[in-house]
Design a protein around this motif. Structure first.
Motif, short mmCIF file in Angstrom:
data_model
loop_
_atom_site.label_atom_id
_atom_site.label_comp_id
_atom_site.label_asym_id
_atom_site.label_seq_id
_atom_site.Cartn_x
_atom_site.Cartn_y
_atom_site.Cartn_z
N SER A 48 37.85 -8.77 17.94
CA SER A 48 39.14 -8.39 17.37
C SER A 48 39.38 -6.90 17.53
O SER A 48 38.46 -6.10 17.39
CB SER A 48 39.16 -8.76 15.89
OG SER A 48 40.27 -8.17 15.25
N PRO A 49 40.63 -6.47 17.80
CA PRO A 49 40.94 -5.03 17.89
C PRO A 49 40.65 -4.28 16.59
O PRO A 49 40.40 -3.08 16.60
CB PRO A 49 42.44 -5.01 18.21
CG PRO A 49 42.68 -6.32 18.88
CD PRO A 49 41.78 -7.30 18.19
N ALA A 50 40.71 -4.96 15.44
CA ALA A 50 40.30 -4.41 14.14
C ALA A 50 41.21 -3.32 13.61
O ALA A 50 40.87 -2.62 12.66
CB ALA A 50 38.86 -3.88 14.20
N PHE A 104 37.40 -5.81 6.75
CA PHE A 104 38.57 -5.52 7.59
C PHE A 104 38.34 -4.20 8.33
O PHE A 104 38.38 -3.13 7.75
CB PHE A 104 39.87 -5.52 6.78
CG PHE A 104 40.24 -4.28 6.05
CD1 PHE A 104 41.41 -3.60 6.36
CD2 PHE A 104 39.45 -3.78 5.02
CE1 PHE A 104 41.78 -2.46 5.66
CE2 PHE A 104 39.82 -2.65 4.32
CZ PHE A 104 40.99 -1.99 4.65
N GLY A 105 38.05 -4.34 9.60
CA GLY A 105 37.94 -3.15 10.45
C GLY A 105 36.60 -2.89 11.09
O GLY A 105 36.52 -2.49 12.25
N LYS A 106 35.51 -3.09 10.35
CA LYS A 106 34.19 -2.76 10.88
C LYS A 106 33.41 -4.03 11.22
O LYS A 106 33.39 -4.97 10.43
CB LYS A 106 33.37 -1.95 9.87
CG LYS A 106 34.01 -0.64 9.46
CD LYS A 106 33.16 0.12 8.46
CE LYS A 106 33.86 1.38 8.00
NZ LYS A 106 33.05 2.18 7.06
N ASN A 107 32.79 -4.03 12.40
CA ASN A 107 31.88 -5.13 12.72
C ASN A 107 30.56 -4.57 13.21
O ASN A 107 30.43 -3.37 13.46
CB ASN A 107 32.51 -6.12 13.72
CG ASN A 107 32.81 -5.48 15.07
OD1 ASN A 107 31.93 -4.97 15.74
ND2 ASN A 107 34.08 -5.53 15.48
N ILE A 108 29.59 -5.44 13.37
CA ILE A 108 28.23 -5.01 13.66
C ILE A 108 28.10 -4.30 15.00
O ILE A 108 27.13 -3.58 15.24
CB ILE A 108 27.25 -6.22 13.59
CG1 ILE A 108 25.80 -5.75 13.61
CG2 ILE A 108 27.57 -7.20 14.71
CD1 ILE A 108 25.42 -4.84 12.48
N LEU A 109 29.11 -4.44 15.89
CA LEU A 109 29.04 -3.77 17.18
C LEU A 109 29.88 -2.50 17.25
O LEU A 109 29.45 -1.51 17.86
CB LEU A 109 29.46 -4.73 18.30
CG LEU A 109 28.48 -5.85 18.65
CD1 LEU A 109 28.99 -6.64 19.85
CD2 LEU A 109 27.09 -5.30 18.95
N ASN A 110 31.07 -2.52 16.66
CA ASN A 110 31.94 -1.34 16.84
C ASN A 110 31.51 -0.12 16.02
O ASN A 110 32.09 0.96 16.16
CB ASN A 110 33.41 -1.68 16.58
CG ASN A 110 33.73 -2.03 15.14
OD1 ASN A 110 32.90 -1.87 14.24
ND2 ASN A 110 34.94 -2.52 14.91
N SER A 147 36.98 -0.67 19.06
CA SER A 147 37.48 -2.02 19.34
C SER A 147 38.80 -1.99 20.10
O SER A 147 39.03 -2.80 21.00
CB SER A 147 37.66 -2.79 18.03
OG SER A 147 36.43 -3.02 17.40
N GLU A 148 39.66 -1.04 19.75
CA GLU A 148 40.97 -0.95 20.39
C GLU A 148 40.82 -0.62 21.88
O GLU A 148 41.46 -1.24 22.73
CB GLU A 148 41.82 0.13 19.70
CG GLU A 148 43.24 0.24 20.20
CD GLU A 148 44.14 -0.87 19.72
OE1 GLU A 148 45.31 -0.91 20.15
OE2 GLU A 148 43.69 -1.70 18.91
N VAL A 149 39.98 0.34 22.19
CA VAL A 149 39.77 0.71 23.59
C VAL A 149 39.06 -0.40 24.35
O VAL A 149 39.37 -0.69 25.51
CB VAL A 149 38.97 2.03 23.70
CG1 VAL A 149 38.57 2.31 25.14
CG2 VAL A 149 39.78 3.19 23.13
N ALA A 150 38.13 -1.07 23.71
CA ALA A 150 37.35 -2.11 24.38
C ALA A 150 38.14 -3.39 24.62
O ALA A 150 38.02 -4.01 25.68
CB ALA A 150 36.11 -2.44 23.55
N SER A 159 36.33 -0.63 30.40
CA SER A 159 36.85 -0.54 29.03
C SER A 159 35.73 -0.44 28.00
O SER A 159 35.81 0.35 27.06
CB SER A 159 37.73 -1.75 28.71
OG SER A 159 36.99 -2.95 28.86
N TYR A 160 34.67 -1.23 28.18
CA TYR A 160 33.56 -1.20 27.22
C TYR A 160 32.83 0.14 27.26
O TYR A 160 32.44 0.69 26.23
CB TYR A 160 32.58 -2.34 27.49
CG TYR A 160 33.22 -3.71 27.42
CD1 TYR A 160 33.76 -4.18 26.23
CD2 TYR A 160 33.32 -4.50 28.55
CE1 TYR A 160 34.36 -5.42 26.15
CE2 TYR A 160 33.92 -5.75 28.49
CZ TYR A 160 34.45 -6.21 27.29
OH TYR A 160 35.05 -7.43 27.23
N ILE A 161 32.65 0.66 28.46
CA ILE A 161 31.99 1.96 28.61
C ILE A 161 32.83 3.06 27.97
O ILE A 161 32.32 3.95 27.27
CB ILE A 161 31.75 2.28 30.10
CG1 ILE A 161 30.79 1.24 30.71
CG2 ILE A 161 31.19 3.69 30.28
CD1 ILE A 161 30.60 1.38 32.20
#
Length: 443
Positions: A48-50, A104-110, A147-150, A159-161
């Motif tokens: 999710s863009p978050a 809302f907003g934070k996940n374990i990867l971002n 998340s938005e950039v990815a 994009s991920y980089i």
């Protein structure tokens, strides 16, 4: 340690584990009953863009949202233990705040790139990473940028980089920025990283817009988990009070002393101990929840984050005497406007970051600060495009910085008037003594 204290500690540990275990068991049973696919849910959360406001209870379901929050909490807790970070009020505040925003907003990867940036900064400055751990954990307020950039802004193969690189840069530069920004409000805004994140977010958003990256805020809010969240919250807050009660030698002794604290740069763990701190956290959890209920709002991911943040910072500055004026001020501002109940509730919960204003300068200034906070927070989000999760912290920093010189000016004026009054009183007293001495000599 004598046998009495050992037995008491074992009893506290047993009660704590039992209560927490019952909460986890009850929640797990609920998720199983709802037959949620937790794995697919957390994958949707990660992708999710978050951006504000994205309620992960909608995106992934309640099971996946809590799993995401638990994984982030476990990551931060484990890392803090490995680094041997001192457990104090601010660390507890960071645990609860980050846990809350995992809905809302934070996940374990971002959040991970910020920690990499913080590690690189610690190497660059030749300092221990543990010294800036809390700052970096709060910096995950800018997780939506990653998340938005990815997943949304850049659709190229890199994009991920790009997203990881951006997160590392933010993590690298945020610590010196936060130190400078703290002087603007002098600690009257407890969410200094929210203010720092707002400034940094505004700059980065402007750069993204320069290259025609379109950032569109969204509003995804859940409505179906109200009862479950109320039960979970009530259980957690009651557990905190019970644990604190037993730690504090089975009493509430000393709590009235804590309530007299201004809350300005106040580490309640260091000043009053774990027992009273946990009691205060539990009490404040109920205060925050009752406020939402009085507004007749449904509990959801963002409001849960607001409540948990209040609970966390009840270990570092907040208690009901210095937060209720802020809540009242926000409510009064919303009462005289067309602002909806959800916005009032969310702004009030996070606006309690201004609690030291009421604690230092009094109830009236607390109400004024809360009133101004609602006015500012509704407009300030456009500056960073909704990519700073601590938007209320950004607003609170502006309000505190704006009010500070005014409050100091009035305070100085009152102090001068009082000093003049005391001098005049002393002059009269001296004159009376002198007259008496003269009369005695005359006799």
């Amino acid at each position: 340690m004598d046998n009495f204290n050992k037995n008491r500690l074992k009893k506290i540990e047993f009660i704590s584990i039992l209560l927490i275990g019952l909460i986890i068991l009850g929640f797990s049973t609920y998720v199983f009953y709802e037959r949620e696919n937790v794995i697919s849910g957390i994958l949707r959360i990660i992708a999710s863009p978050a951006i504000l406001i994205t309620d992960f209870l909608v995106i992934g379901g309640i099971g996946a949202a809590f799993l995401n929050a638990f994984l982030i909490f476990l990551f931060n807790f484990t890392l803090s233990r490995l680094l041997k970070v001192e457990i104090n009020g601010l660390l507890i505040a960071s645990f609860f705040t980050v846990f809350g925003f995992s809905f809302f907003g934070k996940n374990i990867l971002n959040i991970l790139p910020f920690y990499l940036g913080g590690i690189l900064y610690s190497i660059y400055e030749h300092i221990d990473f543990k010294d800036i751990f809390v700052t970096i954990s709060f910096t995950s307020a800018l997780a939506p940028f990653v998340s938005e950039v990815a997943f949304r802004v850049d659709t190229t193969d890199t994009s991920y980089i790009n997203a990881i690189a951006l997160g590392i840069i933010i993590g690298f530069i945020v610590t010196p920025l936060a130190k400078k920004m703290a002087g603007f409000h002098e600690g009257l805004n407890l969410y200094n990283l929210g203010f720092t994140g707002g400034i940094l977010g505004a700059v980065i958003t402007s750069i993204l817009k320069l290259f025609n990256f379109t950032i569109t805020p969204q509003r995804i809010i859940s409505t179906e988990y109200d009862l479950a969240l109320k039960i979970i919250c009530g259980s957690i807050f009651l557990t905190l009070i019970i644990i604190g009660f037993f730690i504090n030698e089975s009493s509430f002794k000393g709590y009235t002393t804590l309530l007299k604290d201004s809350g300005l740069k106040s580490d309640f763990v260091k000043k009053y101990g774990y027992g009273l701190t946990f009691i205060n956290m539990g009490v404040m959890g109920f205060v925050a929840t009752i406020f939402v209920l009085l507004l007749k709002e449904t509990l959801n991911g963002p409001l849960l984050a607001g409540i948990l943040t209040v609970v966390g910072f009840s270990a570092y500055g907040k208690h009901f005497k210095n937060t209720i004026p802020i809540l009242l001020g926000v409510y009064l501002a919303g009462w005289g406007s067309s602002t909806n109940g959800f916005t009032i509730a969310l702004s009030a919960l996070f606006g309690t970051s201004l609690a030291p204003v009421a604690g230092v300068y009094g109830v009236v200034w607390g109400v004024i600060a809360g009133w101004l906070h609602l006015a500012v927070v509704q407009s300030i989000g456009s500056v960073h495009g909704g990519l700073n999760l601590y938007n209320n912290g950004f607003s609170a920093g502006i309000v505190a910085g704006f009010l500070l010189p005014i409050m100091e000016m009035i305070k100085d004026r009152k102090d001068k008037e009082r000093l003049k009054y005391l001098k005049r009183k002393k002059q009269i007293y001296d004159a009376i003594i002198e007259e008496r001495e003269r009369m005695n000599k005359g006799d």
